[in-house]
Design a protein around this motif. Structure first.
Motif, mmCIF file in Angstrom:
data_model
loop_
_atom_site.group_PDB
_atom_site.id
_atom_site.type_symbol
_atom_site.label_atom_id
_atom_site.label_comp_id
_atom_site.label_asym_id
_atom_site.label_seq_id
_atom_site.Cartn_x
_atom_site.Cartn_y
_atom_site.Cartn_z
ATOM 1 N N ASN A 1 10.537 -0.393 5.974
ATOM 2 C CA ASN A 1 10.240 -1.413 6.986
ATOM 3 C C ASN A 1 8.845 -1.235 7.569
ATOM 4 O OD1 ASN A 1 12.661 -2.868 6.819
ATOM 5 N ND2 ASN A 1 13.720 -1.454 8.202
ATOM 6 N N GLU A 2 8.424 0.031 7.739
ATOM 7 C CA GLU A 2 7.078 0.297 8.261
ATOM 8 C C GLU A 2 6.009 -0.175 7.283
ATOM 9 O OE1 GLU A 2 6.942 4.460 9.068
ATOM 10 O OE2 GLU A 2 8.305 4.341 10.793
ATOM 11 N N LYS A 3 6.272 -0.028 5.968
ATOM 12 C CA LYS A 3 5.277 -0.391 4.954
ATOM 13 C C LYS A 3 5.111 -1.903 4.798
ATOM 14 C CE LYS A 3 4.263 3.812 3.861
ATOM 15 N NZ LYS A 3 3.328 4.489 4.752
ATOM 16 N N LYS A 4 6.033 -2.675 5.359
ATOM 17 C CA LYS A 4 5.921 -4.129 5.297
ATOM 18 C C LYS A 4 4.934 -4.674 6.324
ATOM 19 C CE LYS A 4 10.717 -4.704 3.755
ATOM 20 N NZ LYS A 4 12.061 -5.209 4.124
ATOM 21 N N LYS A 5 4.537 -3.861 7.287
ATOM 22 C CA LYS A 5 3.662 -4.319 8.361
ATOM 23 C C LYS A 5 2.225 -4.474 7.873
ATOM 24 C CE LYS A 5 6.507 -2.026 11.868
ATOM 25 N NZ LYS A 5 6.562 -0.952 12.886
ATOM 26 N N ARG B 1 0.852 -1.200 0.000
ATOM 27 C CA ARG B 1 0.000 0.000 0.000
ATOM 28 C C ARG B 1 0.881 1.240 0.000
ATOM 29 N NH1 ARG B 1 -5.145 1.269 1.380
ATOM 30 N NH2 ARG B 1 -5.547 -0.758 2.332
ATOM 31 N N ARG B 2 0.646 2.115 -0.973
ATOM 32 C CA ARG B 2 1.435 3.346 -1.058
ATOM 33 C C ARG B 2 0.734 4.485 -0.319
ATOM 34 N NH1 ARG B 2 -1.084 2.300 -6.021
ATOM 35 N NH2 ARG B 2 -2.451 3.965 -6.781
ATOM 36 N N ASP B 3 1.437 5.599 -0.162
ATOM 37 C CA ASP B 3 0.860 6.797 0.456
ATOM 38 C C ASP B 3 0.095 7.644 -0.550
ATOM 39 O OD1 ASP B 3 1.769 6.927 3.309
ATOM 40 O OD2 ASP B 3 3.716 6.705 2.363
ATOM 41 N N LEU B 4 0.110 7.239 -1.791
ATOM 42 C CA LEU B 4 -0.476 7.997 -2.897
ATOM 43 C C LEU B 4 -1.821 7.386 -3.288
ATOM 44 C CD1 LEU B 4 0.621 10.327 -4.797
ATOM 45 C CD2 LEU B 4 1.291 8.504 -6.355
#
Length: 364
Positions: free
Chosen positions: A237-241, A71-74
Motif C-alpha cells: 500500500n505504501e508503494k502505491k503512493k 518503484r522498487r527498493d532495489l
C-alpha cells in the motif's frame, strides 16, 4: 541447512516488489532463509530505486494503456515486467552472503545457470545477468535490508519486446523502432531457445534441485507467516503512493533537462550520462560558481548503506567545482558504500565531463 521454499500465486506489481522486503524483515528477526517464486498478474513498469521516472518511462503511453509504474527498493534499470517471466527471490542472513557483489552473484546465481544448462542451453553468468549465447535471459540484482541479503531475479519464458519498447522513454519513434529491434537481438527467452515454454512447476522443481545440490541445503515447502503477510500488505500500500513512485523526481523538481542549458550568466543546468560498469546519470545546476544542486541517478546497485546517494547529493550541494572530487572521496571513505556499477573515480570523471562543457565553463 533447511530453507523455506514458498510458491506464491500471481501478484500485482506493488506486491511483487515488496514481497522480499517483508521476508527480509522476517529473516532479520531470526527466521529461516527463504526462496520465493511467483509470476505477475499483469504488465507493469518496474523502475530502479536510484532512477528518475521522467528520464526512463514514457508516461504518456503507460497512462493511456493503464500500465502501472512501480518503484522498487532495489537498484538496477527500468524493466517492463510481464506474465512471460518466472520470478524468484532469495532472502538469507547477511553472514551467509559474500560481501563482494561479484562473489555473491556467482554463488547464488550459478544454480540458475545450471538449470538452463540442464535444458541444453549455452548459459553463463555475465556480471549480474545470465545470458544464453550472449543474449540476456535472466536479469538479477541484490540489496541488503536489515540483517538480510536479497537476491532478486527472473527467467524469461517469453518476451514482448514491442510492449517493452513502448514503455521506455526514447528521443524519437525512429529510435523506438531501433530499440525494439535491439531488444530482440540482445534479449532471449526459453520459448525462443527451446521452441516451447516449460511449465512453471517444472522450472520450480529444477530450481529446487539445483539450489539444494549447489548450496548443500534442503528445502521445506512453506507459506508466509501471518506477520509477513500483514507487513507485506502494509508495504504494498505504501508503494502505491505517488510520493514514493516519484520521490527521486520530486527530490529535484527543477532539474529537468536532457542537455546543457545556460539560464543566465550565473546559472546553468546540465545533464550528462556516464557509462561506467553501469549507467550513471548526472543532472546538475551550477549557480554563482558553485554546484547548487545535483541529481545522481542510474541503473547501478547500492547494496549498502541505505540513503548513500541522497547523502552524497546533499553534501555536494553548495560545493565549488574544484572541491567536488574531495567531497566524493570523503563521503566514500566515511560511509564505505558497497556499490555494483560505479566507483568514486567514475563519479569524479563524470563530474569533470560536465564541468568541461562550454555552457558550464561560461558560468564557473
Amino acid at each position: 541447512m533447511s530453507w523455506r521454499f514458498v510458491s506464491l500465486p500471481p501478484q500485482d506489481g506493488y506486491h511483487m516488489i515488496t514481497s522480499f522486503v517483508a521476508v527480509a524483515e522476517y529473516v532479520t528477526k531470526g527466521g529461516k532463509d527463504t526462496f520465493l517464486v511467483f509470476s505477475v498478474k499483469e504488465p507493469f513498469v518496474n523502475v530502479g530505486v536510484h532512477q528518475e521516472v521522467w528520464l526512463e518511462v514514457d508516461l504518456e503511453y503507460t497512462k493511456k494503456m493503464k500500465i502501472p509504474v512501480v518503484r522498487r527498493d532495489l537498484g538496477g534499470g527500468t524493466v517492463v515486467i510481464t506474465q512471460g517471466e518466472h520470478d524468484y527471490f532469495l532472502v538469507l542472513r547477511q553472514e551467509e552472503a559474500p560481501s563482494d557483489p561479484k562473489a555473491l552473484y556467482e554463488k547464488f546465481l550459478t544454480p540458475v545457470v545450471n538449470v538452463l544448462k540442464d535444458y541444453g542451453l549455452n548459459a553463463s553468468l555475465r556480471d549480474q545477468d545470465i545470458v544464453v549465447n550472449g543474449k540476456k535471459i535472466s536479469g538479477n540484482g541484490a540489496m541488503t535490508h536489515g540483517k538480510a541479503v536479497v537476491i532478486a531475479g527472473n527467467i524469461l519464458m517469453n518476451v514482448d519486446t514491442e510492449l517493452m519498447s513502448k514503455c521506455i522513454k526514447v528521443p524519437s519513434e525512429k529510435f523506438r523502432d531501433k530499440l525494439a529491434k535491439d531488444m530482440s537481438e540482445w534479449i532471449t527467452s526459453l520459448e525462443r531457445e527451446l521452441g516451447y515454454v516449460p511449465p512453471r512447476e517444472e522450472l520450480d522443481k529444477k530450481l529446487k534441485e539445483s539450489f539444494e545440490n549447489s548450496l548443500g541445503i534442503k528445502f521445506e515447502e512453506a507459506r508466509l507467516t501471518p506477520e509477513e503477510i500483514e507487513r507485506w500488505e502494509q508495504l504494498s500500500n505504501e508503494k502505491k503512493k505517488e510520493e514514493w513512485i516519484f520521490y527521486k523526481d520530486n527530490r529535484h523538481p527543477e532539474l529537468k533537462t536532457e542537455r546543457c542549458v545556460k539560464i543566465s550568466s550565473a546559472v546553468v543546468v546540465c545533464h550528462f550520462d556516464y557509462k561506467a560498469r553501469k549507467l550513471v546519470r548526472l543532472t546538475t545546476k551550477f549557480v554563482n560558481k558553485r554546484l547548487h544542486e545535483v541529481s545522481i541517478s542510474g541503473d547501478f546497485f547500492v547494496m549498502s548503506p541505505q540513503g548513500f546517494v541522497e547523502k552524497l547529493e546533499d553534501r555536494l550541494s553548495g560545493v565549488p567545482p574544484d572541491k567536488i572530487p574531495e567531497v566524493i572521496d570523503l563521503t566514500f571513505n566515511e560511509m564505505k558504500p558497497v556499490i555494483f556499477g560505479f566507483t568514486a573515480d567514475d563519479l569524479k570523471k563524470a563530474f569533470q565531463e560536465i564541468i568541461n562543457k562550454p555552457e558550464v565553463q561560461e558560468v564557473i
